[in-house]
Design a protein around this motif. Structure first.
Motif, mmCIF file in Angstrom:
data_model
loop_
_atom_site.group_PDB
_atom_site.id
_atom_site.type_symbol
_atom_site.label_atom_id
_atom_site.label_comp_id
_atom_site.label_asym_id
_atom_site.label_seq_id
_atom_site.Cartn_x
_atom_site.Cartn_y
_atom_site.Cartn_z
ATOM 1 N N LEU A 157 14.910 -60.483 8.686
ATOM 2 C CA LEU A 157 13.713 -61.317 8.551
ATOM 3 C C LEU A 157 13.305 -61.948 9.881
ATOM 4 O O LEU A 157 12.115 -62.071 10.178
ATOM 5 N N ILE A 158 14.267 -62.329 10.688
ATOM 6 C CA ILE A 158 13.947 -62.874 12.016
ATOM 7 C C ILE A 158 13.293 -61.793 12.870
ATOM 8 O O ILE A 158 12.325 -62.060 13.600
ATOM 9 N N ILE A 159 13.800 -60.576 12.781
ATOM 10 C CA ILE A 159 13.184 -59.449 13.500
ATOM 11 C C ILE A 159 11.740 -59.274 13.042
ATOM 12 O O ILE A 159 10.829 -59.089 13.859
ATOM 13 N N MET A 160 11.510 -59.357 11.726
ATOM 14 C CA MET A 160 10.149 -59.210 11.206
ATOM 15 C C MET A 160 9.252 -60.361 11.672
ATOM 16 O O MET A 160 8.054 -60.151 11.907
ATOM 17 N N CYS A 161 9.812 -61.555 11.828
ATOM 18 C CA CYS A 161 9.041 -62.676 12.384
ATOM 19 C C CYS A 161 8.574 -62.345 13.800
ATOM 20 O O CYS A 161 7.402 -62.542 14.140
ATOM 21 N N LEU A 162 9.501 -61.864 14.608
ATOM 22 C CA LEU A 162 9.149 -61.501 15.983
ATOM 23 C C LEU A 162 8.114 -60.382 16.015
ATOM 24 O O LEU A 162 7.158 -60.430 16.791
ATOM 25 N N GLN A 163 8.294 -59.386 15.158
ATOM 26 C CA GLN A 163 7.343 -58.278 15.111
ATOM 27 C C GLN A 163 5.944 -58.760 14.741
ATOM 28 O O GLN A 163 4.962 -58.398 15.405
ATOM 29 N N THR A 164 5.853 -59.542 13.665
ATOM 30 C CA THR A 164 4.523 -59.979 13.228
ATOM 31 C C THR A 164 3.883 -60.908 14.255
ATOM 32 O O THR A 164 2.665 -60.868 14.437
ATOM 33 N N LEU A 165 4.691 -61.704 14.937
ATOM 34 C CA LEU A 165 4.143 -62.553 15.993
ATOM 35 C C LEU A 165 3.606 -61.690 17.142
ATOM 36 O O LEU A 165 2.491 -61.924 17.636
ATOM 37 N N LEU A 166 4.361 -60.690 17.549
ATOM 38 C CA LEU A 166 3.893 -59.775 18.600
ATOM 39 C C LEU A 166 2.647 -59.018 18.154
ATOM 40 O O LEU A 166 1.704 -58.846 18.941
ATOM 41 N N HIS A 167 2.612 -58.583 16.915
ATOM 42 C CA HIS A 167 1.435 -57.879 16.395
ATOM 43 C C HIS A 167 0.217 -58.809 16.384
ATOM 44 O O HIS A 167 -0.896 -58.389 16.714
ATOM 45 N N PHE A 168 0.433 -60.068 15.996
ATOM 46 C CA PHE A 168 -0.664 -61.037 15.974
ATOM 47 C C PHE A 168 -1.218 -61.256 17.382
ATOM 48 O O PHE A 168 -2.438 -61.257 17.587
ATOM 49 N N VAL A 169 -0.331 -61.413 18.365
ATOM 50 C CA VAL A 169 -0.776 -61.595 19.757
ATOM 51 C C VAL A 169 -1.543 -60.365 20.224
ATOM 52 O O VAL A 169 -2.596 -60.484 20.861
ATOM 53 N N GLN A 170 -1.040 -59.176 19.869
ATOM 54 C CA GLN A 170 -1.747 -57.952 20.262
ATOM 55 C C GLN A 170 -3.130 -57.884 19.611
ATOM 56 O O GLN A 170 -4.091 -57.478 20.253
#
Length: 187
Positions: A157-170
Motif C-alpha cells: 500500500l505504501i508503494i501504491m501511495c508513492l505510485q499514485t503520487l508520482l502519477h498525480f504529479v505527472q
C-alpha cells in the motif's frame, strides 16, 4: 515479409513503476513455489503417509504475498480499474482532468489504507507493552506469517501511495496516462 503492425505504447509511466513491474514479476513466481510445495505435500501425504505441518500455512502466505504485490503491479502497468465508457467518450483534455482526479482519489484512498495497514501491522508486530513480538499463527508449527503478511500488505500500500503520487504529479505536468490495448487475446 514485413509487418505493418504497430507496437503499442508502454503502459508504464516512470522508472519507479518499471521497478514495481520487475518486482511484481518476481512475486508472481511465488504462486509456482506454492504449487510446487503443495505437490510435495500431496506426495508426502499419500505416497509416504507422512503429512507435513508447514505446507498449508506456507502456501497461504506465499499466495497472499503474491496477491499483495499484484496491486502495485497492476497500477504500474496502468491496468487498474477505470470506467472506460466515460474515459473513452471524452477528448484528451478531459481525459487529463479525469487522470488527475483518479490519481488524487487513488492517492488519498491508498494513504488511508496505508495508515490502516500500519496500525494492523503494529498490532501484529508489538505486544501490549510496545515491545517487538511478531503475531504467530497459533498452530503446531506456529510461524510468524500473520505479522509478516500484514507487513507485506502495508509495504504494498505504501508503494501504491508513492505510485499514485508520482502519477498525480505527472498528470499535473500535462503527461496523460498511457493508453493500453485492452483487446489482447480477442479475435
Amino acid at each position: 515479409m514485413s509487418s505493418t503492425h504497430e507496437t503499442p505504447p508502454d503502459p508504464v509511466r516512470n522508472a519507479f513503476d518499471r521497478g514495481v513491474v520487475a518486482c511484481g514479476r518476481i512475486a508472481a513466481w511465488l504462486v509456482f513455489v506454492a504449487m510446487a510445495i503443495s505437490v510435495y505435500e500431496v506426495i508426502m501425504r499419500y505416497a509416504f503417509a507422512s503429512p507435513t505441518s508447514w505446507v498449508h500455512e506456507t502456501v497461504v502466505m506465499l499466495v497472499a504475498v503474491s496477491f499483495a504485490f499484484a496491486g502495485p503491479a497492476a497500477l504500474a502497468g496502468n491496468r487498474h480499474i477505470r470506467v472506460k465508457v466515460l474515459y473513452d467518450s471524452v477528448g484528451p483534455a478531459a481525459r487529463l482532468w479525469l487522470d488527475r482526479f483518479n490519481d488524487l482519489v487513488a492517492f488519498l484512498f491508498c494513504l488511508g489504507m496505508s495508515y490502516a495497514a500500519f496500525t494492523m501491522f503494529w498490532d501484529a508486530s508489538h505486544n501490549p507493552l510496545g515491545e517487538w513480538q511478531l503475531e504467530r499463527s497459533g498452530t503446531s508449527w506456529n510461524p510468524p506469517f500473520p505479522a509478516l503478511v500484514k507487513g507485506v500488505i502495508m509495504v504494498a500500500l505504501i508503494i501504491m501511495c508513492l505510485q499514485t503520487l508520482l502519477h498525480f504529479v505527472q498528470s499535473l505536468r500535462g503527461k496523460p496516462a498511457p493508453q493500453i490495448d485492452d483487446t489482447e487475446g480477442t479475435a
